[in-house]
Scaffold this motif. Structure first.
Motif, PDB file in Angstrom:
ATOM      1  N   SER A 100      41.175  38.880  29.860  1.00 32.29           N
ATOM      2  CA  SER A 100      41.000  40.034  30.738  1.00 32.29           C
ATOM      3  C   SER A 100      40.613  41.291  29.953  1.00 32.29           C
ATOM      4  N   PHE A 139      38.637  43.374  32.608  1.00 30.20           N
ATOM      5  CA  PHE A 139      38.419  42.708  33.883  1.00 30.20           C
ATOM      6  C   PHE A 139      39.623  42.925  34.793  1.00 30.20           C
ATOM      7  N   PHE A 140      39.337  43.431  36.007  1.00 27.91           N
ATOM      8  CA  PHE A 140      40.375  43.611  37.011  1.00 27.91           C
ATOM      9  C   PHE A 140      40.505  42.382  37.909  1.00 27.91           C
ATOM     10  N   THR A 141      39.386  41.725  38.155  1.00 27.11           N
ATOM     11  CA  THR A 141      39.368  40.444  38.855  1.00 27.11           C
ATOM     12  C   THR A 141      38.415  39.540  38.081  1.00 27.11           C
ATOM     13  N   ASP A 142      38.140  38.366  38.615  1.00 26.25           N
ATOM     14  CA  ASP A 142      37.206  37.462  37.945  1.00 26.25           C
ATOM     15  C   ASP A 142      35.784  38.007  37.931  1.00 26.25           C
ATOM     16  N   ARG A 143      35.467  39.002  38.834  1.00 19.63           N
ATOM     17  CA  ARG A 143      34.080  39.437  38.969  1.00 19.63           C
ATOM     18  C   ARG A 143      33.889  40.937  38.834  1.00 19.63           C
ATOM     19  N   ILE A 144      34.944  41.716  38.855  1.00 16.22           N
ATOM     20  CA  ILE A 144      34.837  43.179  38.755  1.00 16.22           C
ATOM     21  C   ILE A 144      35.490  43.623  37.453  1.00 16.22           C
ATOM     22  N   PHE A 145      34.785  44.475  36.702  1.00 12.90           N
ATOM     23  CA  PHE A 145      35.317  44.912  35.414  1.00 12.90           C
ATOM     24  C   PHE A 145      34.745  46.282  35.067  1.00 12.90           C
ATOM     25  N   TYR A 178      29.775  44.138  37.668  1.00 13.13           N
ATOM     26  CA  TYR A 178      30.007  43.110  38.682  1.00 13.13           C
ATOM     27  C   TYR A 178      29.319  41.826  38.235  1.00 13.13           C
ATOM     28  N   GLU A 182      30.240  32.902  40.308  1.00 14.75           N
ATOM     29  CA  GLU A 182      31.603  32.479  40.008  1.00 14.75           C
ATOM     30  C   GLU A 182      31.609  31.572  38.787  1.00 14.75           C
TER      31      GLU A 182
END
Length: 343
Positions: A100, A139-145, A178, A182
């Motif tokens: 992360s 990384f805050f989620t798998d796709r947003i950082f 972004y 996936e």
């Protein structure tokens, strides 16, 4: 050392200090957009920074490397002097982690377009550039950082009109990113089919040995005629029954005490009979002790003519009466159960 070099060195050391992670990466393209500030080369005489912006397009190439294509603008000013730089190029990022938090170092090349103007002149020039730097992705989620990076951009201006050959600027950027695809899902782990163990051979149990019953120590009544001569308290020579009783008492160690009780018939005085019965009980005790029974486990008592088992009423002749009263002349050996009070 100029401030831009100090900042760049600290960010690079910070990236190197973070531990590497072995997590898998997402090979999908990603985009970034954000703001930046430019610290211009001192030769431009424009020390006041102005907010700029930029966009990036990135692609993970492997577990350790990313490629980023970038386009950005930086501005600075001082009084009537204004400096504007547009950068375009590609950077190779070395990723220390795919977790992360992802620190990295970068190096790249491209082109720059520099424009300078003041109250007397306005000039512009495009040139080849190289850049190095460091940064980090969070990384805050798998796709947003988010990505923060700092770089030193060296341009080969080679412009005689400006009186310079090279140009070195610092650029500090903060962007939001972004990921467009996936991460591929890991193939499910299929557990191997269990191997059935062969059925165990039937266990044939040997027949349990038949226990030999142990003699039970219980109350035993001995005929006085077997033990003593008439009107005597001395034991006869052979006493197999007393030998058997001594052996059983020895095996029953839990039996704490044994009571030996002597009896007589009704012939004779009460005092004489009590004394005779007591002597006979003591003689039996002495014999049992000689066969290994602890003396403190044996208690003796003489009861004389008490508790008769034969009445013999109506028998007048002495010889016949003595024979009829024989069952009353006896010695009883019995275990005693001791009950203790629990303190």
């Amino acid at each position: 050392m100029p401030i831009k070099f100090r900042t760049l060195a600290l960010l690079s050391l910070g990236a190197l200090a973070l531990p590497a992670a072995a997590e898998s990466y997402n090979p999908s393209w990603y985009g970034l957009a954000g703001v930046n500030v430019q610290q211009a080369d001192k030769d431009w005489n424009t020390d006041k920074v102005r907010l700029g912006g930029g966009i990036k397009l990135g692609l993970p190439l492997s577990q350790s490397f990313d490629l980023q294509i970038n386009l950005s603008q930086g501005r600075s000013a001082e009084d009537d002097r204004k400096y504007h730089q547009t950068l375009g190029g590609a950077d190779l990022l070395y990723m220390f982690s795919r977790g992360s938090v992802r620190p990295f170092l970068l190096a790249g090349m491209g082109s720059e377009h520099d424009k300078y103007e003041d109250s007397t002149v306005s000039k512009s020039k495009s040139a080849f550039s190289l850049d190095v730097g460091s940064g980090v992705q969070v990384f805050f989620t798998d796709r947003i950082f988010a990505q923060a990076d700092a770089r030193y951009v060296h341009g080969f201006v080679n412009e005689d009109r400006w009186g310079r050959k090279n140009n070195g600027n610092g650029l500090y950027a903060l962007s939001v990113g972004y990921v467009f695809g996936e991460a591929p899902k890991a193939a499910p782990v299929v557990a191997p089919a269990p191997v059935e163990a062969p059925a165990p051979a039937p266990v044939v149990e040997a027949p349990a040995p038949v226990p030999v019953p142990e003699p039970v120590f219980e109350k035993t009544t001995l005929s006085a005629s077997e033990l003593f001569a008439f009107d005597k308290a001395e034991l006869k020579a052979d006493q197999p029954k007393l030998d058997q009783i001594a052996a059983v008492i020895g095996r029953h160690g839990h039996t704490e005490q044994v009571l030996v009780t002597g009896y007589t018939d009704r012939l004779g005085s009460t005092k004489y009979n009590l004394t005779l019965s007591k002597k006979r009980a003591e003689a039996v005790k002495t014999y049992l002790v000689s066969k290994g029974v602890a003396a403190n486990r044996i208690e003796t008592v003489g009861k004389g003519k008490a508790d008769p088992v034969a009445a013999c009423t109506g028998v007048k002749k002495r010889v016949a009466l003595i024979e009829c009263l024989a069952p009353n002349r006896r010695v009883e050996v019995a275990p005693i159960t001791i009950t203790r009070r629990v303190k």
